[in-house]
Design a protein around this motif. Sequence first.
Motif, short mmCIF file in Angstrom:
data_model
loop_
_atom_site.label_atom_id
_atom_site.label_comp_id
_atom_site.label_asym_id
_atom_site.label_seq_id
_atom_site.Cartn_x
_atom_site.Cartn_y
_atom_site.Cartn_z
N CYS A 1 -4.14 -14.66 3.33
CA CYS A 1 -4.63 -14.42 1.98
C CYS A 1 -3.64 -14.94 0.94
CB CYS A 1 -4.88 -12.93 1.76
SG CYS A 1 -5.45 -12.52 0.11
N LEU A 2 -2.36 -14.61 1.09
CA LEU A 2 -1.36 -15.09 0.15
C LEU A 2 -1.28 -16.60 0.15
CD1 LEU A 2 1.55 -12.52 0.64
CD2 LEU A 2 -0.13 -12.60 -1.20
N ALA A 3 -1.32 -17.20 1.33
CA ALA A 3 -1.27 -18.67 1.41
C ALA A 3 -2.46 -19.29 0.69
CB ALA A 3 -1.23 -19.11 2.87
N GLU A 4 -3.64 -18.73 0.87
CA GLU A 4 -4.83 -19.26 0.19
C GLU A 4 -4.70 -19.15 -1.32
OE1 GLU A 4 -8.18 -17.08 1.73
OE2 GLU A 4 -8.03 -18.03 3.70
N GLN A 5 -4.23 -18.00 -1.80
CA GLN A 5 -4.10 -17.80 -3.24
C GLN A 5 -3.02 -18.72 -3.82
OE1 GLN A 5 -6.51 -16.05 -4.66
NE2 GLN A 5 -7.17 -15.66 -2.57
N PHE A 6 -1.88 -18.81 -3.14
CA PHE A 6 -0.79 -19.66 -3.63
C PHE A 6 -1.17 -21.13 -3.57
CE2 PHE A 6 2.44 -16.19 -2.28
CZ PHE A 6 2.16 -15.47 -3.43
N ASN A 7 -1.88 -21.54 -2.53
CA ASN A 7 -2.34 -22.93 -2.45
C ASN A 7 -3.32 -23.25 -3.58
OD1 ASN A 7 -0.79 -23.52 -0.20
ND2 ASN A 7 -2.44 -23.10 1.24
N ARG A 8 -4.20 -22.30 -3.87
CA ARG A 8 -5.15 -22.53 -4.96
C ARG A 8 -4.42 -22.61 -6.30
NH1 ARG A 8 -8.75 -25.49 -6.63
NH2 ARG A 8 -10.14 -24.61 -8.18
N LEU A 9 -3.38 -21.80 -6.48
CA LEU A 9 -2.58 -21.89 -7.71
C LEU A 9 -1.94 -23.28 -7.82
CD1 LEU A 9 -0.72 -18.47 -8.00
CD2 LEU A 9 -2.41 -19.41 -9.58
N GLU A 10 -1.42 -23.77 -6.71
CA GLU A 10 -0.83 -25.12 -6.70
C GLU A 10 -1.87 -26.15 -7.12
OE1 GLU A 10 2.27 -26.19 -6.01
OE2 GLU A 10 3.16 -24.31 -5.34
N ASP A 11 -3.06 -26.05 -6.54
CA ASP A 11 -4.14 -26.99 -6.86
C ASP A 11 -4.51 -26.92 -8.34
OD1 ASP A 11 -4.19 -27.70 -4.18
OD2 ASP A 11 -6.03 -26.56 -3.73
N LEU A 12 -4.67 -25.71 -8.83
CA LEU A 12 -5.06 -25.55 -10.23
C LEU A 12 -4.00 -26.10 -11.18
CD1 LEU A 12 -6.56 -21.97 -10.04
CD2 LEU A 12 -7.83 -24.08 -10.52
N ALA A 13 -2.73 -25.86 -10.87
CA ALA A 13 -1.65 -26.37 -11.71
C ALA A 13 -1.65 -27.90 -11.74
CB ALA A 13 -0.30 -25.84 -11.22
N ALA A 14 -1.96 -28.50 -10.61
CA ALA A 14 -1.97 -29.96 -10.52
C ALA A 14 -3.20 -30.57 -11.20
CB ALA A 14 -1.92 -30.39 -9.06
N GLU A 15 -4.28 -29.82 -11.30
CA GLU A 15 -5.55 -30.35 -11.80
C GLU A 15 -5.82 -30.02 -13.26
OE1 GLU A 15 -8.38 -28.52 -9.21
OE2 GLU A 15 -7.69 -29.61 -7.45
N VAL A 16 -5.01 -29.18 -13.89
CA VAL A 16 -5.34 -28.73 -15.24
C VAL A 16 -5.28 -29.90 -16.23
CG1 VAL A 16 -2.99 -27.99 -15.90
CG2 VAL A 16 -4.99 -26.91 -16.94
N LEU A 17 -6.35 -29.98 -17.01
CA LEU A 17 -6.52 -31.01 -18.04
C LEU A 17 -7.12 -30.33 -19.26
CD1 LEU A 17 -8.25 -33.72 -15.82
CD2 LEU A 17 -5.89 -33.80 -16.67
N PRO A 18 -7.07 -30.96 -20.42
CA PRO A 18 -7.71 -30.35 -21.59
C PRO A 18 -9.19 -30.04 -21.34
CG PRO A 18 -6.32 -32.16 -22.28
CD PRO A 18 -6.34 -32.19 -20.77
#
Length: 115
Positions: free
Chosen positions: A31-48
């Motif tokens: 669960c933690l790995a899934e949540q942390f991986n998703r955070l990584e993905d979101l941080a890399a994908e954030v755009l205006p």
Amino acid sequence: MTKYLSKKEYMEHFREIVPANIQNTKELEQCLAEQFNRLEDLAAEVLPENFWQTQLEVLGIDAKLSIITELAQYEEFSMDDILRIVETDYRSYYQELCGYGLKAQTKPSIIFHVI
């Protein structure tokens, strides 16, 4: 209150405060790995163009992690119980944290629109 200035500090905080009795369960680690991986993905994908959606999803992950740490303190909850509650309740976590009932009208804030 600790202020997290980096993603690493934030993630380490959740790993440190989970009680020892559930720290090493395979379900929690997954669960933690899934949540942390998703955070990584979101941080890399954030755009205006996707900022608002991304922010709401980050708030959802934060709610899930917070619920895990809160419920993990109670021995009567199994890891399966905790994960089930997390998935059913994370969208209303901030609403309840702010003292609103589940059917109450909230203030117009993004924290009440978690995805």
